[in-house]
Design an enzyme around this catalytic site. Structure first.
Site, short mmCIF file in Angstrom:
data_model
loop_
_atom_site.label_atom_id
_atom_site.label_comp_id
_atom_site.label_asym_id
_atom_site.label_seq_id
_atom_site.Cartn_x
_atom_site.Cartn_y
_atom_site.Cartn_z
N THR A 14 -0.90 -3.97 0.95
CA THR A 14 -0.54 -3.41 1.95
C THR A 14 1.08 -3.58 2.51
O THR A 14 2.25 -2.65 2.63
CB THR A 14 -0.80 -1.95 3.04
OG1 THR A 14 -1.78 -1.94 2.50
CG2 THR A 14 -0.28 -1.60 4.21
N THR A 96 -5.62 -6.15 2.70
CA THR A 96 -6.48 -5.98 3.79
C THR A 96 -8.00 -5.59 3.46
O THR A 96 -8.72 -6.25 3.87
CB THR A 96 -6.34 -5.41 5.03
OG1 THR A 96 -6.56 -3.94 4.70
CG2 THR A 96 -5.26 -5.15 4.83
#
Length: 332
Positions: A14, A96
């Site tokens: 991300t 993540t």
């Protein structure tokens, strides 16, 4: 005063993604991933904090990262330090989803004593109120700060520094998703200072690292998720697939249902399978219960199932002895 020199290695995620609208904070993966130098260029303030050396690696969704990428990442860190001894620390940009697993693997295998700080973002840099820029800046600060020396690999998210052994992602979307259950962060990266309040006492790299030189693949270790009504089918499948180890994500405080336990215990006796008893509970340690001892299962201590899987796989590169592996789980 000399600014620290920090190498930033991009692996995608991300923090390296862009969406088409500031309010798009979910469906941005289809837009591709920025190279590390392009991410760094978005935040010129980084150059006030350190001399930045961006290093391209490869853009891999975090759910697809595994041993080949980890092995190459270790090699890249080693070669970068060899070619540029003035490097003070490393920052690894990561998705993540599996960030905690990559960080834990690095913490058990990395060769450098210099700080290696793994960070990511819950929202892409293009989003309103993205956490990407500040996470990256704080990771750079931590990697170059004397307070973080001799602490091994660190995870930096949401102004907090965590030990890779302890930290886990506990929420799908919230910015404070990374927590260390029962223990809390090692310290904090605030606007004025980096403060460390505790250090991990378990063994870790580089002093007690697992040497993976020449290792083409990790031994197969699977995770069996325990649930009411499980009939042993998954356990039989893992054994049939040739698993050398199985981690049981058991009912808290650490029990495997009868059908699954019977399959695994038989494989321990007949095939030399190594079974580690973890918990699906999210925190707390498993212990050497009479039930586990009779089945030949090893307690995972307080490692969550995904961390226990990595330690077991690395342990199996050293030994197949249950007693010796149990000792490694007590030490690491």
């Amino acid at each position: 005063m000399r600014k620290p020199k920090i190498a930033i290695i991009g692996t995608g995620g991300t923090i390296s993604s862009l969406a088409g609208h500031p309010l798009e904070i979910l469906n941005y993966g289809a837009n591709g991933s920025l190279e590390c130098d392009a991410v760094v260029a978005m935040f010129p303030v980084l150059n006030e904090l350190a001399d930045i050396l961006p290093i391209r690696f490869k853009a891999v969704p975090s759910f697809n990262i595994y041993y080949p990428e980890w092995r190459d990442l270790l090699r890249l860190i080693r070669e970068t330090e060899r070619d540029d001894p003035d490097i003070d620390g490393f920052v690894v940009l990561h998705g993540t989803g599996s960030l905690e697993e990559t960080a834990y693997f690095l913490s058990l295998t990395v060769e450098t004593p210099k700080p290696v700080v793994v960070t990511g973002a819950q929202r892409p840099p293009s989003a309103l109120s993205s956490d990407a820029g500040l996470n990256l800046a704080n990771a750079v600060r931590a990697a170059g700060d004397p307070a973080c020396r001799d602490m091994g690999v660190l995870v930096l998210m949401n102004d907090e520094l965590h030990a890779p052994r302890d930290v886990t992602k506990v929420s799908t979307l919230r910015l404070d998703t990374f927590r260390s259950p029962d223990k809390g962060p090692l310290g904090f990266v605030d606007g004025d200072a980096i403060t460390i309040y505790r250090r991990t006492v378990r063994r870790r790299a580089p002093a007690d690292r697992f040497d993976i030189a020449g290792l083409e693949a990790l031994p197969r270790v699977d995770i069996l998720y325990c649930y009411a009504g499980s009939d042993g089918a998954a356990a039989r499948a893992f054994v049939g697939a040739g698993a050398r180890g199985v981690v049981s994500a058991g009912f808290a405080p650490g029990y495997t249902g009868d059908a699954d336990a019977a399959v695994l215990a038989r494989a321990v006796q007949e095939d030399g399978l190594v079974v580690v008893q973890a918990s699906r509970g999210g925190s707390g340690r498993t212990f050497e219960s009479r039930r586990a001892r009779d089945s030949g299962f090893i307690p995972a201590d307080d490692l969550n199932p995904q961390k226990a899987r990595l330690l077991l796989a690395l342990a199996l590169t050293r030994t197949s002895s249950s007693e010796e592996i149990a000792e490694l789980f007590r030490l690491y």
